[in-house]
Structure formats: C-alpha cells, structure tokens
Scaffold this active site. Structure first.
Site, PDB file in Angstrom:
ATOM      1  N   GLY A  26      11.199  -0.862   9.600  1.00 12.05           N
ATOM      2  CA  GLY A  26       9.893  -0.291   9.293  1.00 12.05           C
ATOM      3  C   GLY A  26       8.815  -0.943  10.138  1.00 12.05           C
ATOM      4  O   GLY A  26       8.999  -2.045  10.660  1.00 12.05           O
ATOM      5  N   ASN A  29       0.829  -2.028   9.763  1.00 11.42           N
ATOM      6  CA  ASN A  29      -0.377  -2.563  10.390  1.00 11.42           C
ATOM      7  C   ASN A  29      -0.299  -4.049  10.672  1.00 11.42           C
ATOM      8  O   ASN A  29      -1.042  -4.555  11.500  1.00 11.42           O
ATOM      9  CB  ASN A  29      -1.603  -2.264   9.524  1.00 11.42           C
ATOM     10  CG  ASN A  29      -1.449  -2.764   8.110  1.00 11.42           C
ATOM     11  OD1 ASN A  29      -0.340  -2.882   7.597  1.00 11.42           O
ATOM     12  ND2 ASN A  29      -2.553  -3.053   7.464  1.00 11.42           N
ATOM     13  N   ASP A 142       0.934  -2.664  -9.358  1.00 13.57           N
ATOM     14  CA  ASP A 142       1.093  -1.487  -8.492  1.00 13.57           C
ATOM     15  C   ASP A 142       2.510  -0.939  -8.609  1.00 13.57           C
ATOM     16  O   ASP A 142       3.157  -0.626  -7.613  1.00 13.57           O
ATOM     17  CB  ASP A 142       0.768  -1.837  -7.040  1.00 13.57           C
ATOM     18  CG  ASP A 142       0.595  -0.596  -6.166  1.00 13.57           C
ATOM     19  OD1 ASP A 142       0.274   0.480  -6.721  1.00 13.57           O
ATOM     20  OD2 ASP A 142       0.782  -0.696  -4.943  1.00 13.57           O
TER      21      ASP A 142
END
Length: 461
Positions: A26, A29, A142
């Site tokens: 993967g 940023n 989250d």
C-alpha cells in the site's frame, strides 16, 4: 545530535538487514507499506516505512506516536501486533503483523451480508478485542470494517490506532472531549460537542459493524451529511424482521442513542445471541519487546520543528486521513473545494440567525433572511452583479439534529477567502465555536487544496 543520528542509522541498517523486503502492499501520504520476510525465521511481516519530513510538515507526529504507543500496549490475537520499530534520519520503520486476508469491508462487499453464525463469530472476536483494549485504557474511536482486517484463517484483527485515546487524554470529568471517527460509525453523543465515554462510543461503532455484517448495508446513511447526523442522533434505523429475535434485540440495545441506556461490554457478553458457541479469546503473554523501549529517537527534532512551523492541516492529510476530521468541536470540512464549514450549537435557530445577522451587519455585509436560511452578501465596487470578482456571497443554514441541538452550515459560494476567514473568526468569537488557530486550519485547507490539485498522488493509508 550527531551521535544520535549515527545510532539511528545503525538501528535502521540492522533492522533492514534482518528482513527481505518485497512488494508494495500500500502507499499513502506518509510513505509505503512493504511485504517483508524475516531472514532467520521465514516469518512474514508488513513494514510501514514512513517519511519523517512529511510527518513533521503535516503535523502528524503526535498521531504516529500515539499509534506506536498504543500498539506497544496491545498483545491480543485479534489486534494487529507491532513487533519492532526503528528510525533513521529520514524514515520511521514499523514492523507489523502481516494480515493477508484483506479488510472486513471487502469480505462483506463480496458476500453482500454474512450469515448470523459467521457474523456472530466475527462479532465475538471484535468484542473480545475491544474489551481487551478498554481494559488497557485504550479507546479506538474509529472502528469500522475498513479498520478490521481478516487473516487467512478468517479471524479478525483490529488495526489503525492512529486516532485512539489513552487514559491521559481524559478530561477532569473522566470523559473524552476530542471528536474522532468516520461519520457513518460515529456515536450520537460524540456529535453533541460534549464529553463522552470512549467505551460506550466504541460499542456503538461495534453495533454499526454488526448491523453491516448481518444486513449488508449501513443502518445510518445519507449523501447529505447533516441528514446523516440527524438519523444518527435520533437512532433512526430499521432492523430487518428476517433477523432472529435475539439478534434484533442485541442490535436495538447497542444502537441506543442515549449512552446511559446503551448496553455495555459486560451486557453484550452476557446476551443470549452473543453467548451461543462463544469461547473467550485468551490474550498473548506479556512477552518483552525490548527493541520497542527505544522507539523513535526523534523527539528533539520534532520539538524544534514545532517551534518553527504553524499548526495547520492541509489537503494531502485531509484526503489520506479523512477519518481524522473533527466533527463537533470545530467546523467539520466536508468538501474544502466548496468552502463548506459546519458546527453544532445548542442555540435556537432564531438566536443563531440574530447573532449572525448582528455580526455580519457590523462588518458591512448585506443580509437576506428566510425561515431556515440566511444569505450574507457584499457587492463588489458598487456593482449589483454578485458574480463580480470582488463580490462576496455566503449561504447559512440551520438544521435540527435533535432536541436543543442544531447544525449550522456556512457555504461560501464565491468571494475573497481572506474576507471569509475574517467572517468566520468574528462568528466564532460571537458564538463561542472555536479558536483562531482552528480557523487557520480551514484557510490552509482551502489554499493547499488549490496547490494540491496541480500534482500530487492520492494517498491510501
């Protein structure tokens, strides 16, 4: 400082010398995640290689530290394991457990929905892992299917603890006050801009995940974010009748909008639907990870950078880490390109509009007021054409979330961003919404998005 850098480079060389680095799993940023094989044992790992300069420039050093610090505490079969950390002058290396089955989200997307038997098995693992985290004083904040991985045996692993809260983040009242999470999975009390119990908000998110697993779609969903908040705040969802009565009962008790009435972890574990075929998971022994004791020799450099660089959040961070958006204490940015900002308030719509009208009138703006909307205007250089480049137009709308709780949305149609910032600052002072530094975040988002469009790749983690 030189000796520290040399030591860090040796640590990096030692770490990479023990692994064979393979394909990229993967990109994001902050860097890349690489597949790796331990040369001595043949074991498989995922190495997250992070760019320290980007972390510092994007002001994400605290979040990276939080993720590392949290994972150091957690040693559970259903939590992604952090095995090793090293840092060089330019990179941070996190050696993580390799989970090769993809996300729970993908599993649901392929199957549409899971059987109650399979959903129960995964939910039992999820609750065991969340219960373990809570016992350690860690609240994820989250939880969603994208942050729950599945291994090759079909067992789950909770990941992405970048937004997690530890005991030191609690206020004097013992509650959390920073709003985090992804909109569809966020608990209603988190939207109220007050303190909340991190364990109960995590339970709500687990309930949404259970609903998605058993039903195949979200219990609360709408393209309009304000309408979505209304549904969440009211607990406005339908539980399909084709689910078993005990499954429906558990979902109702978890998705209770009043946290004081919501079932807790102990109650979930005692529920008849949960108890079926349940075998508690045993955490790992607290074996020592000595190499984690010297994590990240970068505090001095980070502290120096903090003195030099202003606090802001830019578009690269926004897109790559969208789940970090603050949905209550500050203006929540849905689409920076549209200059949309929102905040919650307990003032009545009339009081809100009265205060807004007083502020903008003092600033020399014109106002058009309707039942639930208000337009703030300024014609450019005497022109009556509002599309004149020097003109200004902001539309304001107030929407009821629930009793004595409203969402105020300001959308700049066009106009000077500096003037817009001044307007926001005045409104924040008058309404007690946010601090000046948070207003600066909105402005930098706006500016950075424009520069971002000219040539950066989309981050992915």
């Amino acid at each position: 400082m030189v000796n520290g850098e040399a030591e860090a480079e040796c640590t990096r060389a030692s770490l990479l010398g023990r692994y064979e680095i393979g394909r990229t799993l993967g990109e994001g940023n902050f860097g890349k995640v690489k597949y790796a094989r331990h040369l001595a044992t043949g074991a498989h790992f995922a190495i997250k290689i992070l760019d320290r300069n980007k972390i510092l420039s994007l002001r994400f050093d605290d979040q990276i530290r939080r993720e590392i610090g949290t994972l150091k505490l957690l040693k559970h079969p259903n939590v992604v394991r952090l095995h090793e950390v090293a840092a060089s002058k330019t990179k941070i290396y996190m050696v993580l457990e390799y989970v090769n089955g993809g996300e729970l989200f993908d599993k649901i997307a392929v199957k549409g929905k899971l059987s109650e038997h399979e959903g129960r098995r995964l939910f039992q693992q999820l609750i065991d892992a969340v219960s373990y985290c809570h016992d350690k004083g860690v609240y994820h904040r989250d939880l969603k299917p994208e942050n729950v991985l599945v291994d090759r045996r079909g067992n789950i692993k909770i990941s992405d603890f970048g937004l997690s809260a530890l005991p030191q983040h609690l206020g004097n009242d013992g509650l959390l006050h920073t709003t985090c999470g992804s909109p569809n999975y966020i608990a209603p009390e988190v939207l109220q801009n007050r303190g909340y119990d991190g364990s109960l908000s995590d339970i709500w998110s687990c309930g949404v995940i259970l609903y998605v697993m058993l039903v195949g779609y979200l219990p609360f969903d709408d393209r309009n974010l304000v309408v979505l908040y209304q549904k969440i705040f009211k607990g406005d969802t339908q539980i399909p009748k084709w689910l078993s009565p005990s499954a429906r009962d558990l979902l109702r008790r978890i998705l209770e909008p009043n946290p004081m009435k919501r079932i807790n972890i102990a109650g979930i574990k005692e529920h008849e639907w949960f108890q079926k075929d349940y075998t508690p998971v045993v955490p790992y022994d607290d074996d020592d990870d000595n190499y984690l004791d010297s994590v990240l020799p970068i505090k001095e450099q980070i502290d120096e950078a903090k003195q030099e660089k202003p606090t802001h959040i830019n578009a690269f961070q926004l897109i790559g880490m969208a789940s970090a958006l603050d949905l209550s204490g500050f203006f929540e940015e849905e689409d920076a390109s549209q200059r949309k900002i929102r905040f919650t308030s307990t003032h009545s719509p009339k009081d809100l509009f009265d205060k807004i009208e007083n502020v903008v009138t003092e600033m020399g703006f014109q106002v058009q007021r309707g039942n639930s909307k208000l337009k703030v205007m300024k014609n450019g250089r005497g022109s009556k054409n509002l599309r004149n480049p020097s003109s200004f137009l902001v539309c304001t709308e107030v929407v009821e979330l629930g009793p004595s709780l409203y969402v105020v949305e300001l959308k700049k149609s066009h106009g000077d961003p500096i003037l817009y910032r001044q307007l926001c600052e005045r409104l924040s002072d008058e309404l007690g919404v946010c601090k000046t530094e948070q207003i600066q975040r909105t402005e930098s988002l706006e500016d950075d998005l424009e520069s971002f469009d000219s040539g950066s790749s989309l981050p992915g983690f």
